[in-house]
Scaffold this motif. Structure first.
Motif, PDB file in Angstrom:
ATOM      1  N   ASP A   1       6.715   5.910   5.816  1.00  0.00           N
ATOM      2  CA  ASP A   1       6.269   6.080   7.200  1.00  0.00           C
ATOM      3  C   ASP A   1       4.919   5.439   7.470  1.00  0.00           C
ATOM      4  O   ASP A   1       4.671   4.959   8.574  1.00  0.00           O
ATOM      5  N   VAL A   2       4.029   5.392   6.473  1.00  0.00           N
ATOM      6  CA  VAL A   2       2.707   4.802   6.721  1.00  0.00           C
ATOM      7  C   VAL A   2       2.817   3.300   6.951  1.00  0.00           C
ATOM      8  O   VAL A   2       2.110   2.733   7.792  1.00  0.00           O
TER       9      VAL A   2
ATOM     10  N   THR B   1       7.234   6.384  19.126  1.00  0.00           N
ATOM     11  CA  THR B   1       8.458   7.157  19.331  1.00  0.00           C
ATOM     12  C   THR B   1       9.160   7.510  18.028  1.00  0.00           C
ATOM     13  O   THR B   1       9.631   8.644  17.844  1.00  0.00           O
ATOM     14  N   GLU B   2       9.233   6.566  17.084  1.00  0.00           N
ATOM     15  CA  GLU B   2       9.972   6.822  15.845  1.00  0.00           C
ATOM     16  C   GLU B   2       9.248   7.781  14.899  1.00  0.00           C
ATOM     17  O   GLU B   2       9.803   8.169  13.870  1.00  0.00           O
ATOM     18  N   PHE B   3       8.038   8.196  15.256  1.00  0.00           N
ATOM     19  CA  PHE B   3       7.259   9.080  14.389  1.00  0.00           C
ATOM     20  C   PHE B   3       7.152  10.495  14.963  1.00  0.00           C
ATOM     21  O   PHE B   3       6.240  11.245  14.619  1.00  0.00           O
ATOM     22  N   GLN B   4       8.083  10.855  15.826  1.00  0.00           N
ATOM     23  CA  GLN B   4       8.049  12.177  16.450  1.00  0.00           C
ATOM     24  C   GLN B   4       8.563  13.271  15.530  1.00  0.00           C
ATOM     25  O   GLN B   4       8.488  14.449  15.881  1.00  0.00           O
TER      26      GLN B   4
ATOM     27  N   ALA C   1       0.818  -1.210   0.000  1.00  0.00           N
ATOM     28  CA  ALA C   1       0.000   0.000   0.000  1.00  0.00           C
ATOM     29  C   ALA C   1       0.851   1.258   0.000  1.00  0.00           C
ATOM     30  O   ALA C   1       0.327   2.364  -0.112  1.00  0.00           O
ATOM     31  N   SER C   2       2.173   1.097   0.126  1.00  0.00           N
ATOM     32  CA  SER C   2       3.064   2.257   0.166  1.00  0.00           C
ATOM     33  C   SER C   2       4.415   1.868  -0.415  1.00  0.00           C
ATOM     34  O   SER C   2       4.637   1.983  -1.618  1.00  0.00           O
ATOM     35  N   GLY C   3       5.327   1.378   0.425  1.00  0.00           N
ATOM     36  CA  GLY C   3       6.631   0.970  -0.068  1.00  0.00           C
ATOM     37  C   GLY C   3       7.614   0.784   1.057  1.00  0.00           C
ATOM     38  O   GLY C   3       7.357   1.135   2.217  1.00  0.00           O
TER      39      GLY C   3
ATOM     40  N   ASP D   1      -1.860   7.950   3.788  1.00  0.00           N
ATOM     41  CA  ASP D   1      -1.492   9.342   3.591  1.00  0.00           C
ATOM     42  C   ASP D   1      -1.995   9.845   2.243  1.00  0.00           C
ATOM     43  O   ASP D   1      -2.452   9.068   1.402  1.00  0.00           O
ATOM     44  N   GLY D   2      -1.890  11.154   2.052  1.00  0.00           N
ATOM     45  CA  GLY D   2      -2.242  11.771   0.783  1.00  0.00           C
ATOM     46  C   GLY D   2      -1.416  13.019   0.571  1.00  0.00           C
ATOM     47  O   GLY D   2      -0.955  13.637   1.542  1.00  0.00           O
TER      48      GLY D   2
END
Length: 338
Positions: free
Chosen positions: A244-245, A306-309, A238-240, A259-260
């Motif tokens: 991040d998604v 945490t890794e998405f801050q 759905a992404s790669g 995301d978009g």
């Protein structure tokens, strides 16, 4: 065609966005990202809203799970990685191109039937390799090719014409519009053309969050549940790789997120909790940490986020600042964890 219980279309107006993230450098606010955020509880009620969650806006590719549900309801028999690719903004990796070819093969069609815009792969590393090999833009490499291949397959199964499948008046696009309204619970405010050439429907940020919650809370085996399961189980389709998604769906069990372009993201959990984010200036550096903060506000364990801050702000090659979501997005003490 449309239910009388639908809410009116959202108002077309200049959104009244509010600060959603600060750029902090050396302890001082250097910049401000404006936007809007909505957090829904498991009961569907708004738990938090920032900015303008009811104005009409374009969800861009964050609407793809809804489009995939519409195709599944129209008889698209895909599941697993190919259904995930149907809802994808893919990176253009070989597995994505191979998957789009497989969908076309199932329909008895070729790349020449696609009507999306030719492009290079979305992922920078993949794109650089593509260019170094002397390859040209193609419809298959464009990040929406899975969706377009599935649209053509859906048309074949229903006996609908192929050449004009992107026309808003085409039976396929009318079916998509109906499902957009069904899942968001509101009438579409307007229709334009997305970057790939497909019709794009204008809804509200609140409506987008409702649609995601409808998809994740649907009964097993329904088109909605099939799409959610496919995207969660095959997040990289759905992404790669490295997106991040995909990482967010791996980090938070059972989370569905998409995301978009222009700073949009939606996410929902199986109990109906959902968030939707729109960054006014379209900045990804704000989209990721604001989405993570909204999920924490919804009760997701902050340690899993945490890794998405967000990326660090650098000065002289060292970290001197950060992108910090506004304090109103801080988790509520004692909220449910997931």
């Amino acid at each position: 065609m449309f239910s009388s219980s639908l809410a009116d279309a959202p108002h077309v107006r200049e959104p009244v966005h509010a600060p959603v993230a600060h750029l902090i450098r050396g302890g001082i606010v250097e910049g401000i990202h404006y936007g809007s955020v909505v957090v829904l509880g498991a009961d569907g009620e708004v738990q938090l809203q920032i900015g303008d969650i009811e104005a009409a806006f374009y969800p861009r590719s964050a609407l793809k799970p809804v489009q995939a549900v519409a195709m599944a309801r129209a008889g698209l028999p895909l599941d697993g990685e190919l259904l995930s690719l149907t809802a994808a903004s893919h990176s253009g990796e070989e597995r994505h191109l191979a998957g789009a070819r497989r969908i076309l093969d199932l329909a008895g069609l070729t790349e020449g039937h696609l009507r999306n815009v030719p492009d290079m792969p979305f992922d920078a590393v993949v794109r650089d390799a593509w260019v170094s090999e002397g390859r040209l833009p193609s419809r298959l490499a464009q990040n929406c090719s899975g969706k377009h291949a599935a649209m053509l397959y859906t048309c074949m199964l229903n006996g609908w014409t192929l050449e004009d499948y992107l026309d808003p008046g085409h039976p396929l696009q009318r079916a998509v519009a109906e499902i957009v309204e069904d899942l968001t619970g509101q009438r579409v405010a307007g229709v334009t053309v997305d970057g790939c050439g497909a019709p794009l429907f204008s809804i509200s940020l609140h409506g987008l969050a409702r649609a995601a919650a409808r998809i994740t809370t649907a009964a097993p085996g329904t088109p909605e549940a099939r799409v959610a399961d496919a995207m969660r189980e095959h997040a990289e389709m759905a992404s790669g790789s490295g997106r991040d998604v995909a990482a967010l769906m791996r980090a938070v069990p059972e989370l569905l997120t998409k995301d978009g372009f222009e700073g949009v993201q939606v996410a929902a959990l199986p109990d109906g909790r959902a968030v939707a984010v729109k960054i006014a200036d379209g900045a990804n550096r704000a989209r990721v940490p604001v989405t993570a903060a909204a999920l924490a506000r919804a009760g997701v364990d902050p340690e899993s986020l945490t890794e998405f801050q967000g990326e660090a702000l650098l000065g002289g090659g060292r970290e001197v600042g950060c992108v910090r979501p506004v304090r109103s997005l801080d988790p509520v003490v004692g909220s449910a964890r997931a």
